[in-house]
Design a protein around this motif. Structure first.
Motif, PDB file in Angstrom:
ATOM      1  N   ASP A  80       0.802  -1.218   0.000  1.00 33.99           N
ATOM      2  CA  ASP A  80       0.000   0.000   0.000  1.00 33.99           C
ATOM      3  C   ASP A  80       0.842   1.279   0.000  1.00 33.99           C
ATOM      4  OD1 ASP A  80      -2.366   1.544   0.059  1.00 33.99           O
ATOM      5  OD2 ASP A  80      -2.243   1.721   2.235  1.00 33.99           O
ATOM      6  N   LEU A  81       1.906   1.274  -0.767  1.00 32.60           N
ATOM      7  CA  LEU A  81       2.615   2.516  -1.066  1.00 32.60           C
ATOM      8  C   LEU A  81       2.780   2.704  -2.565  1.00 32.60           C
ATOM      9  CD1 LEU A  81       5.508   1.291  -1.861  1.00 32.60           C
ATOM     10  CD2 LEU A  81       6.193   1.864   0.455  1.00 32.60           C
ATOM     11  N   TYR A  82       2.239   1.745  -3.341  1.00 32.51           N
ATOM     12  CA  TYR A  82       2.210   1.895  -4.799  1.00 32.51           C
ATOM     13  C   TYR A  82       0.916   2.602  -5.182  1.00 32.51           C
ATOM     14  CZ  TYR A  82       6.229  -1.170  -5.113  1.00 32.51           C
ATOM     15  OH  TYR A  82       7.490  -1.702  -4.976  1.00 32.51           O
ATOM     16  N   ASP A  83       1.044   3.694  -5.890  1.00 31.79           N
ATOM     17  CA  ASP A  83      -0.136   4.467  -6.271  1.00 31.79           C
ATOM     18  C   ASP A  83      -1.075   3.644  -7.141  1.00 31.79           C
ATOM     19  OD1 ASP A  83       0.609   6.676  -4.881  1.00 31.79           O
ATOM     20  OD2 ASP A  83       1.267   7.848  -6.603  1.00 31.79           O
ATOM     21  N   VAL A  84      -2.279   3.472  -6.635  1.00 33.91           N
ATOM     22  CA  VAL A  84      -3.412   2.901  -7.353  1.00 33.91           C
ATOM     23  C   VAL A  84      -4.591   3.029  -6.393  1.00 33.91           C
ATOM     24  CG1 VAL A  84      -2.887   0.542  -6.581  1.00 33.91           C
ATOM     25  CG2 VAL A  84      -4.441   0.888  -8.489  1.00 33.91           C
ATOM     26  N   ALA A  85      -5.701   3.562  -6.855  1.00 38.12           N
ATOM     27  CA  ALA A  85      -6.834   3.849  -5.971  1.00 38.12           C
ATOM     28  C   ALA A  85      -6.331   4.665  -4.771  1.00 38.12           C
ATOM     29  CB  ALA A  85      -7.500   2.551  -5.543  1.00 38.12           C
ATOM     30  N   GLY A  89       0.115   4.465   2.364  1.00 36.88           N
ATOM     31  CA  GLY A  89       1.424   4.188   2.929  1.00 36.88           C
ATOM     32  C   GLY A  89       1.362   3.725   4.372  1.00 36.88           C
ATOM     33  N   GLY A  90       0.245   3.081   4.744  1.00 37.38           N
ATOM     34  CA  GLY A  90       0.103   2.558   6.098  1.00 37.38           C
ATOM     35  C   GLY A  90      -0.166   3.611   7.155  1.00 37.38           C
ATOM     36  N   SER A  91      -0.506   4.834   6.759  1.00 38.93           N
ATOM     37  CA  SER A  91      -0.686   5.915   7.725  1.00 38.93           C
ATOM     38  C   SER A  91      -2.097   6.488   7.659  1.00 38.93           C
ATOM     39  CB  SER A  91       0.328   7.032   7.459  1.00 38.93           C
ATOM     40  OG  SER A  91       0.166   8.082   8.384  1.00 38.93           O
ATOM     41  N   LEU A  92      -2.734   6.617   8.830  1.00 35.22           N
ATOM     42  CA  LEU A  92      -4.063   7.221   8.881  1.00 35.22           C
ATOM     43  C   LEU A  92      -4.032   8.668   8.389  1.00 35.22           C
ATOM     44  CD1 LEU A  92      -5.466   5.947  12.298  1.00 35.22           C
ATOM     45  CD2 LEU A  92      -6.128   5.187  10.008  1.00 35.22           C
ATOM     46  N   ALA A  93      -2.895   9.318   8.558  1.00 31.33           N
ATOM     47  CA  ALA A  93      -2.783  10.710   8.129  1.00 31.33           C
ATOM     48  C   ALA A  93      -2.854  10.850   6.606  1.00 31.33           C
ATOM     49  CB  ALA A  93      -1.479  11.319   8.641  1.00 31.33           C
TER      50      ALA A  93
END
Length: 450
Positions: A80-85, A89-93
């Motif tokens: 979840d750090l590869y741009d798609v949808a 990057g694992g961060s709520l922020a």
């Protein structure tokens, strides 16, 4: 057909021969993920509509004899750090972050026909080797059914998605071991590529100095095919290296073996004996450059990695402190106190050590080390953070970080299990830009140890 038990290349061959359909395989993996990961600790999200559309297109190509790649139609998970949808990057922020286009390597894989199954969980901002993320959920290592253990990070969900049969392969990143640690702890092959070999365009960064793209796979041949996929080229068969001609450096003493758990040492000793029996020449000598680069990497007053992370995320973390997992917050914000002069001196020192290391090891094919010095600890001991988290994180990252700091490429492959059934990884570290050679060596070693 048991799709979850097949290698990525075996799935591709089944599609090529008309023995299986990419649509059926994709539906099978999606169903498994829905059933086995209901609380989304492995997958942040499943890209169901996209995956089905890509599988349908791959099925049509296969029927017309127009497959684009050996992995055309094969379902793959993406960190979840590869741009798609949405890509957080694992961060709520960053949870509401929606990119305009796919990451470059993901776009390449899509053009070659791979099916994007979903986005996998990860350590927040990829800044840990343990895979712990209480904010999004930590996937449990599937090799222990009694105790929930760390999956390895930062590509935590990536490793578990493959080991648990929820993807044929996974794509992670490796800044200090984030492909190799989850691969080793999940019984997989993990390839750390040379910095710059694969583009980072469209990824959530941690350290532009050290970030690299890499696959996690069931075997070495899959890892090689995935590297080709990410480069947008056809997969070429890997020829196993002639082990009777191989020379490996086994660092004597030093940081690579310090405080290494006894069962890990025993497993590697057994593997090395089999290599020697197969004709491999082992150069067992001290390699002080490993200790030097280790000390430099972990120097709190001169960490380029921490400086890069703070430059990227310091302002965001300061504005969202309550949303950030405390150990990650503290590691990133330590960069606020770093001084430019100390960092430049460290950069020059790292280059000098790397040059010496390259010269000293020029006559060997690879350096052998334990991938990780410890077995995966229980998640419950780590989530509160504090001393236990810091100690385990440093031990998990210790050996793998060396390769990132030296600019090397490296691969981990399984070489046994401990008494709890937890996998143990053997790492082969090669010179920069020698991925094809390291894959050839690893295939020969994999065949021997199998």
């Amino acid at each position: 057909m048991d799709f979850a038990a097949m290698t990525a290349l075996a799935l591709g061959r089944a599609f090529e021969k008309g023995e299986a359909d990419p649509r059926d395989a994709t539906e099978d993996f999606l169903a498994r993920a829905q059933e086995q990961d209901p609380d989304r600790r492995i997958y942040v999200s499943l890209l169901e509509a996209r995956a089905r559309a890509e599988a349908g297109a791959a099925s049509a190509r296969a029927k017309r004899g127009l497959r684009r790649h050996a992995l055309d139609g094969v379902p793959i998970s993406w960190k979840d750090l590869y741009d798609v949808a949405a890509t957080a990057g694992g961060s709520l922020a960053l949870k509401t972050r929606v990119p305009e286009r796919d990451a470059e390597v993901l776009a390449r894989a899509t053009r070659m026909g791979a099916v994007a199954l979903g986005k996998t969980t990860m350590t927040e901002l990829a800044f840990s080797g343990l895979g712990i993320n209480p904010k999004f959920g930590t996937p449990a290592n599937p090799h222990d059914r009694k105790i929930e253990r760390a999956p390895g990070g930062s590509s935590a969900g990536a490793g578990v998605s493959v080991a648990a049969g929820l993807a044929a392969a996974a794509i992670g990143t490796d800044t200090g071991g984030s492909v190799r640690i989850p691969a080793a702890w999940n019984g997989l092959v993990g390839l750390k590529t040379t910095a710059g070999r694969l583009p980072l365009t469209g990824t959530v960064p941690l350290s532009p100095t050290f970030d690299t793209v890499g696959p996690l796979a069931r075997n070495v041949e899959d890892a090689a095919a995935l590297l080709a996929l990410l480069e947008g080229r056809s997969a070429r068969p890997v020829a196993p290296f002639d082990l009777s001609r191989a020379v490996f450096w086994l660092p004597e003493g030093g940081i690579a073996w310090e405080n290494c758990e006894p069962q890990i040492v025993s497993a590697l000793d057994a593997a090395i004996r089999r290599l020697v029996k197969a004709g491999v020449r082992i150069a067992e000598h001290p390699l002080p450059e490993l200790d030097e680069i280790h000390a430099l990497a972990w120097d709190p007053a001169a960490s380029r990695l921490v400086a890069d992370a703070y430059a990227q995320w310091g302002s965001m973390l300061s504005a969202n402190e309550e949303l950030i997992y405390r150990p990650v917050f503290e590691r990133v914000m330590a960069g606020e106190k770093l001084k430019a002069g100390d960092l430049v001196r460290a950069d020059l020192k790292r280059k000098e050590i790397s040059t010496r290391y390259a010269a000293v090891t020029a006559g060997v094919d690879a350096v052998l080390m334990p991938t990780v010095a410890i077995a995966p600890p229980p998640i419950a001991e780590l989530e509160p953070g504090g001393e236990a988290y810091g100690r385990a994180n440093r031990m998990a990252l210790r050996n793998t970080t060396i390769g990132n700091q030296l600019g090397a490429c490296a691969i981990t492959l399984p070489c046994g299990q401990d008494d709890n059934g937890l996998p143990i990884g053997l790492m082969l570290q090669g010179a920069p830009h020698t991925e094809e050679k390291i894959l050839s060596l690893a295939l020969a070693v994999e065949n021997l140890l199998a």
